[in-house]
Write a protein that holds these residues in place. Structure first.
Motif, PDB file in Angstrom:
ATOM      1  N   ASP A 120     -11.079 -21.320  -1.592  1.00  0.00           N
ATOM      2  CA  ASP A 120     -10.383 -22.608  -1.671  1.00  0.00           C
ATOM      3  C   ASP A 120     -10.094 -22.958  -3.124  1.00  0.00           C
ATOM      4  O   ASP A 120     -10.568 -23.951  -3.663  1.00  0.00           O
ATOM      5  CB  ASP A 120     -11.217 -23.703  -1.017  1.00  0.00           C
ATOM      6  N   ARG A 121      -9.312 -22.105  -3.765  1.00  0.00           N
ATOM      7  CA  ARG A 121      -8.914 -22.351  -5.142  1.00  0.00           C
ATOM      8  C   ARG A 121      -7.681 -21.523  -5.459  1.00  0.00           C
ATOM      9  O   ARG A 121      -7.318 -20.629  -4.694  1.00  0.00           O
ATOM     10  CB  ARG A 121     -10.042 -22.014  -6.114  1.00  0.00           C
ATOM     11  N   LEU A 122      -7.068 -21.827  -6.571  1.00  0.00           N
ATOM     12  CA  LEU A 122      -5.966 -21.022  -7.046  1.00  0.00           C
ATOM     13  C   LEU A 122      -6.572 -19.925  -7.916  1.00  0.00           C
ATOM     14  O   LEU A 122      -7.110 -20.198  -8.985  1.00  0.00           O
ATOM     15  CB  LEU A 122      -4.973 -21.885  -7.840  1.00  0.00           C
ATOM     16  N   LEU A 630      -1.636 -13.973  -8.003  1.00  0.00           N
ATOM     17  CA  LEU A 630      -2.498 -15.116  -7.714  1.00  0.00           C
ATOM     18  C   LEU A 630      -2.577 -15.346  -6.219  1.00  0.00           C
ATOM     19  O   LEU A 630      -1.736 -14.854  -5.450  1.00  0.00           O
ATOM     20  CB  LEU A 630      -2.045 -16.383  -8.441  1.00  0.00           C
ATOM     21  N   THR A 631      -3.582 -16.086  -5.806  1.00  0.00           N
ATOM     22  CA  THR A 631      -3.662 -16.583  -4.431  1.00  0.00           C
ATOM     23  C   THR A 631      -3.785 -18.094  -4.486  1.00  0.00           C
ATOM     24  O   THR A 631      -4.302 -18.663  -5.452  1.00  0.00           O
ATOM     25  CB  THR A 631      -4.876 -16.014  -3.669  1.00  0.00           C
ATOM     26  N   VAL A 632      -3.281 -18.740  -3.438  1.00  0.00           N
ATOM     27  CA  VAL A 632      -3.372 -20.189  -3.326  1.00  0.00           C
ATOM     28  C   VAL A 632      -4.536 -20.550  -2.420  1.00  0.00           C
ATOM     29  O   VAL A 632      -5.100 -19.687  -1.744  1.00  0.00           O
ATOM     30  CB  VAL A 632      -2.045 -20.780  -2.811  1.00  0.00           C
ATOM     31  N   PRO A 633      -4.942 -21.822  -2.383  1.00  0.00           N
ATOM     32  CA  PRO A 633      -6.118 -22.213  -1.599  1.00  0.00           C
ATOM     33  C   PRO A 633      -5.936 -22.040  -0.092  1.00  0.00           C
ATOM     34  O   PRO A 633      -4.841 -21.749   0.403  1.00  0.00           O
ATOM     35  CB  PRO A 633      -6.300 -23.688  -1.974  1.00  0.00           C
ATOM     36  N   ILE A 634      -7.005 -22.269   0.613  1.00  0.00           N
ATOM     37  CA  ILE A 634      -7.042 -22.121   2.063  1.00  0.00           C
ATOM     38  C   ILE A 634      -5.945 -22.970   2.720  1.00  0.00           C
ATOM     39  O   ILE A 634      -5.778 -24.154   2.418  1.00  0.00           O
ATOM     40  CB  ILE A 634      -8.424 -22.536   2.603  1.00  0.00           C
ATOM     41  N   GLY A 635      -5.224 -22.362   3.643  1.00  0.00           N
ATOM     42  CA  GLY A 635      -4.216 -23.072   4.421  1.00  0.00           C
ATOM     43  C   GLY A 635      -2.911 -23.307   3.713  1.00  0.00           C
ATOM     44  O   GLY A 635      -1.957 -23.806   4.313  1.00  0.00           O
ATOM     45  N   ALA A 636      -2.807 -22.947   2.412  1.00  0.00           N
ATOM     46  CA  ALA A 636      -1.617 -23.267   1.626  1.00  0.00           C
ATOM     47  C   ALA A 636      -0.594 -22.145   1.683  1.00  0.00           C
ATOM     48  O   ALA A 636      -0.905 -20.992   1.963  1.00  0.00           O
ATOM     49  CB  ALA A 636      -2.001 -23.552   0.176  1.00  0.00           C
ATOM     50  N   GLU A 637       0.629 -22.499   1.368  1.00  0.00           N
ATOM     51  CA  GLU A 637       1.750 -21.576   1.203  1.00  0.00           C
ATOM     52  C   GLU A 637       2.156 -21.580  -0.265  1.00  0.00           C
ATOM     53  O   GLU A 637       2.077 -22.609  -0.937  1.00  0.00           O
ATOM     54  CB  GLU A 637       2.913 -22.051   2.077  1.00  0.00           C
ATOM     55  N   THR A 638       2.593 -20.413  -0.775  1.00  0.00           N
ATOM     56  CA  THR A 638       3.043 -20.325  -2.166  1.00  0.00           C
ATOM     57  C   THR A 638       4.546 -20.547  -2.222  1.00  0.00           C
ATOM     58  O   THR A 638       5.305 -19.786  -1.632  1.00  0.00           O
ATOM     59  CB  THR A 638       2.729 -18.931  -2.742  1.00  0.00           C
ATOM     60  N   PRO A 668     -11.910 -31.994   6.392  1.00  0.00           N
ATOM     61  CA  PRO A 668     -10.895 -31.262   5.648  1.00  0.00           C
ATOM     62  C   PRO A 668     -11.272 -29.805   5.458  1.00  0.00           C
ATOM     63  O   PRO A 668     -12.426 -29.467   5.236  1.00  0.00           O
ATOM     64  CB  PRO A 668     -10.831 -32.011   4.317  1.00  0.00           C
ATOM     65  N   ALA A 669     -10.263 -28.942   5.539  1.00  0.00           N
ATOM     66  CA  ALA A 669     -10.491 -27.509   5.342  1.00  0.00           C
ATOM     67  C   ALA A 669     -10.384 -27.114   3.884  1.00  0.00           C
ATOM     68  O   ALA A 669     -10.782 -26.017   3.503  1.00  0.00           O
ATOM     69  CB  ALA A 669      -9.491 -26.704   6.175  1.00  0.00           C
ATOM     70  N   SER A 670      -9.812 -27.993   3.061  1.00  0.00           N
ATOM     71  CA  SER A 670      -9.654 -27.722   1.636  1.00  0.00           C
ATOM     72  C   SER A 670      -9.917 -29.001   0.858  1.00  0.00           C
ATOM     73  O   SER A 670      -9.711 -30.110   1.378  1.00  0.00           O
ATOM     74  CB  SER A 670      -8.230 -27.225   1.335  1.00  0.00           C
ATOM     75  N   HIS A 671     -10.378 -28.816  -0.383  1.00  0.00           N
ATOM     76  CA  HIS A 671     -10.550 -29.949  -1.280  1.00  0.00           C
ATOM     77  C   HIS A 671      -9.753 -29.737  -2.569  1.00  0.00           C
ATOM     78  O   HIS A 671     -10.015 -30.375  -3.580  1.00  0.00           O
ATOM     79  CB  HIS A 671     -12.036 -30.139  -1.619  1.00  0.00           C
ATOM     80  N   TRP A 672      -8.764 -28.844  -2.491  1.00  0.00           N
ATOM     81  CA  TRP A 672      -7.952 -28.553  -3.672  1.00  0.00           C
ATOM     82  C   TRP A 672      -6.864 -29.623  -3.812  1.00  0.00           C
ATOM     83  O   TRP A 672      -6.321 -30.079  -2.801  1.00  0.00           O
ATOM     84  CB  TRP A 672      -7.295 -27.167  -3.506  1.00  0.00           C
TER      85      TRP A 672
END
Length: 697
Positions: A120-122, A630-638, A668-672
């Motif tokens: 859950d981070r970039l 890079l990867t984006v956090p959980i559930g996100a799209e780049t 919440p599934a993410s806190h980013w």
């Protein structure tokens, strides 16, 4: 995480969905399109062809804003051939995703690939850092209140950074400042508000917040010291900052403006409209404006079954349910009756356009350019033909839809702003037909290359309309532009696998298109440009056209990248050793750095890890050596990306972090990006090398 509480089941999320996306994403982003019938039920054959074409925007800010020179016509090189001469326009500050200075493609990529993950981070490579630049709810307009998740209001949201961010482009202003334009594609009320159970029970204030969270933002940003980091300017006048919403007044121009098909009770002249919806990707113009693309607008309308019978065919072709008299999932028709098609059936025709916005004039009226056609626009990438005419390439981001090109009638004149602002109102709109060059027996669906060693072929552009003259029998020019999908059906265009972003390589002149996926493709529909059935991972197409001839009506194409797990024999990385590449799934947006390396962002990774940003050389011995940056956090799209002209910063829009099945404000599934126990906030982030080196080194 917050204390667990029972997850409310949203009635609108009960339908099945496909792909690597969550049910939340499927519902709020595109109205769960993959669970519905494909709108294109035409019998256009698969010509053993496919793919898109295009040339990309090169632009530069208007001379008065940046002192930029005019953009020259690009040199288009043949795939696999020696690089063409550097783009003359590359000497100007780049606009749009990935435009920069061409230097012969000598830049090397020397970073260690980021491993696929579910963090859950970039995540960025060793030697790099990242930070958010602007987040959902950050004040945009002077005097806007600070964001308060628990006490939101429509008035505040209309002054703050909107929700899910997508297309990003940057306008340098000299020194260490610039303007960032960002699309706000859609809102996810299930994550925005506690206790949300659907549009039928939403409060009017929640609905109005959703209207205000759509659209786009212009924000002034500044470099942090002499690093590659950028941050939001929060002090001073910020004279260019602006919010566009679903309620911002706009006007129509071009051949369809004033058509009976655009007239409503509120606008009997068919000349003005409120707002823009579901803006996905975009582009820029040589005169320094933004082109932003309305995509899945169909989901916002209700009561399609109550529309007049003679209008239902047109509505249905755009994915609107013409059998239902039920409210929409969002319930916007409860507060603005224009979204009720039983009362205002033409209102849907007023969305699905390319919208031009001047980022340097916050008082200007956005313009919907009807000459560019109406469909689920992914973006609009512009360039100049050899004779100076403006060319715009566009994809229709839906399963089995088409690729389009617009060529202006008049020529671009550097510095003549009043003239240039009319160029997108008159010209010819084309649709693409693609043909493979290998025997059908050699395209067996396994991913095995044909005997000539390449998935490749040729294509042609079929004219649909020129100004007020239709080239489609039985349709007027206005009908072609308002119902462009129907016109393309009749013209015999080639069905594609969700054609998305298209960009031009500033070094080689090649043009690259992202085809995200199409799990509905059957074995009988496999062709050379779409070599796999049930195409859940997508591929990238490479287009070549004659030098300085973006207005040409023919082109060549090939597939340098067929995505998926490298261990899967159906994947292809331009012939590079697959044991050395990163897995990639669902390419969405593409960009180029100044060295001509192709950057690819993903949406809906079907391989089980977070979405990310990847880079791949397209020439030389490293062609096909794809690595994850890079990867984006959980559930996100780049989304994005945008590489600055000095190549020291890359911006990415992190859309819908935490948008996974079962997520809610209570769980919440993410806190980013704020961490701790915070709610996730869609944001634009920037990554940079800690030693000031260029991105990728």
């Amino acid at each position: 995480m917050a204390n667990p509480s029972p997850r409310r089941t949203l009635p609108l999320l009960n339908s099945p969905h496909k792909s690597g996306r969550s049910a939340l994403t499927c519902e709020f982003r595109c109205g769960n399109a993959c669970a519905h019938d494909v709108p294109n039920t035409g019998d256009n054959t698969y010509f053993g062809d496919v793919v898109t074409s295009v040339l990309s925007r090169r632009g530069m800010l208007r001379a008065g804003a940046l002192g930029a020179v005019a953009v020259g016509a690009g040199a288009i090189g043949v795939a696999g051939a020696a690089p063409a001469a550097a783009d003359p326009g590359a000497e100007a500050q780049g606009l749009g995703r990935g435009h920069g200075h061409g230097n012969g493609g000598r830049g090397g990529l020397r970073f260690a690939a980021v491993a696929p993950n579910r963090e859950d981070r970039l995540t960025v490579p060793e030697g790099y850092e990242s930070a958010p630049v602007v987040r959902w709810g950050d004040p945009v307009l002077p005097g806007a209140p600070e964001f308060d998740y628990e006490n939101q209001s429509a008035e505040a949201q209309a002054q703050q950074f909107g929700y899910n961010c997508d297309f990003v482009t940057f306008f340098p202003m000299g020194g260490h400042r610039g303007l960032l334009w960002v699309n706000h594609e859609y809102s996810d009320e299930a994550l925005m508000f506690r206790g949300y159970t659907g549009g039928a029970s939403a409060t009017e204030e929640q609905i109005r917040i959703g209207l205000a969270a759509h659209g786009g933002s212009v924000v002034e940003i500044e470099r942090v010291g002499n690093s590659g980091q950028w941050r939001l300017v929060t002090r001073g006048r910020r004279r260019y900052n602006r919010r566009i919403t679903a309620q911002t007044p706009m006007r129509f121009t071009g051949p369809a403006a004033g058509s009976d098909l655009l007239k409503t009770a509120a606008d009997p002249k068919g000349a003005t409209v409120l707002g823009m919806l579901n803006n996905c990707a975009g582009g820029t113009t040589p005169w320094g404006t933004v082109l932003t693309a309305e995509e899945n607008f169909n989901q916002y309308f209700a009561m399609g079954g109550g529309a007049p019978e003679e209008q239902k065919a047109g509505l249905k072709r755009y994915g609107i349910d013409t059998a239902s008299t039920k409210p929409s999932g969002r319930g916007w028709e409860r507060v603005e009756e224009r979204f009720d098609l039983s009362r205002h059936p033409h209102e849907a025709n007023r969305f699905g356009w390319i919208v031009e916005i001047d980022p340097f004039d916050p008082g200007s009226t956005p313009v919907k350019r009807t000459a560019l056609g109406r469909f689920a626009h992914e973006g609009a990438t512009t360039t100049l033909a050899g004779d100076g005419r403006v060319v715009a390439y566009m994809g229709d981001d839906s399963r089995f839809e088409y690729v389009y090109k617009f060529v202006s009638k008049k020529r671009y004149i550097p510095g003549f702003d009043r003239h240039n602002r009319t160029l997108l109102d008159e010209g010819t709109l084309y649709v693409a037909r693609f043909t493979g060059d290998s025997p059908a027996a050699e395209i067996d669906g396994s991913g095995k290359l044909p005997a000539d060693g390449r998935f490749d072929g040729s294509g042609e552009w079929i004219p649909l309309v020129t100004g007020n003259v239709s080239h489609v029998p039985g349709m007027t020019a206005a009908e072609v532009l308002v119902f462009t999908r129907l016109a393309a059906d009749k013209a015999g265009a080639t069905k594609m696998d969700r054609p998305e972003d298209i960009e031009r390589n500033p070094v080689t002149g090649g043009v690259y298109l992202a085809l995200t996926n199409n799990s509905n493709r059957t074995p009988a529909q496999v062709d050379e440009a779409n070599p796999r059935p049930a195409n859940k991972h997508g591929h990238v197409l490479e287009i070549t056209e004659r030098r300085d001839d973006a207005a040409a009506t023919t082109f060549a194409w090939s597939l340098p990248l067929v995505c998926g797990d490298p261990a899967d024999p159906s994947t292809y990385f331009a012939g590079f050793d697959k044991s050395r590449v990163s897995p990639i799934s669902c390419p969405d947006n593409v960009a180029f750095d100044r060295d001509g390396n192709l950057w690819i962002s993903t949406d809906g990774n079907a391989l089980g890890s977070n979405d990310g940003l990847f880079v791949m050389p397209v020439t030389g011995s490293e062609r096909g050596h794809l690595r994850q940056f890079l990867t984006v956090p959980i559930g996100a799209e780049t989304c994005g990306p945008f590489i600055t002209a000095d190549q020291r910063s890359v911006f990415v829009a992190v859309q819908h972090p935490g948008e996974v099945d079962g997520a809610s404000p209570e769980t919440p599934a993410s806190h980013w990006p704020d961490g701790g126990e915070s709610q996730p906030r869609p944001s634009v982030a920037v990554a940079w090398h800690t030693r000031g080196r260029k991105i990728g080194s």
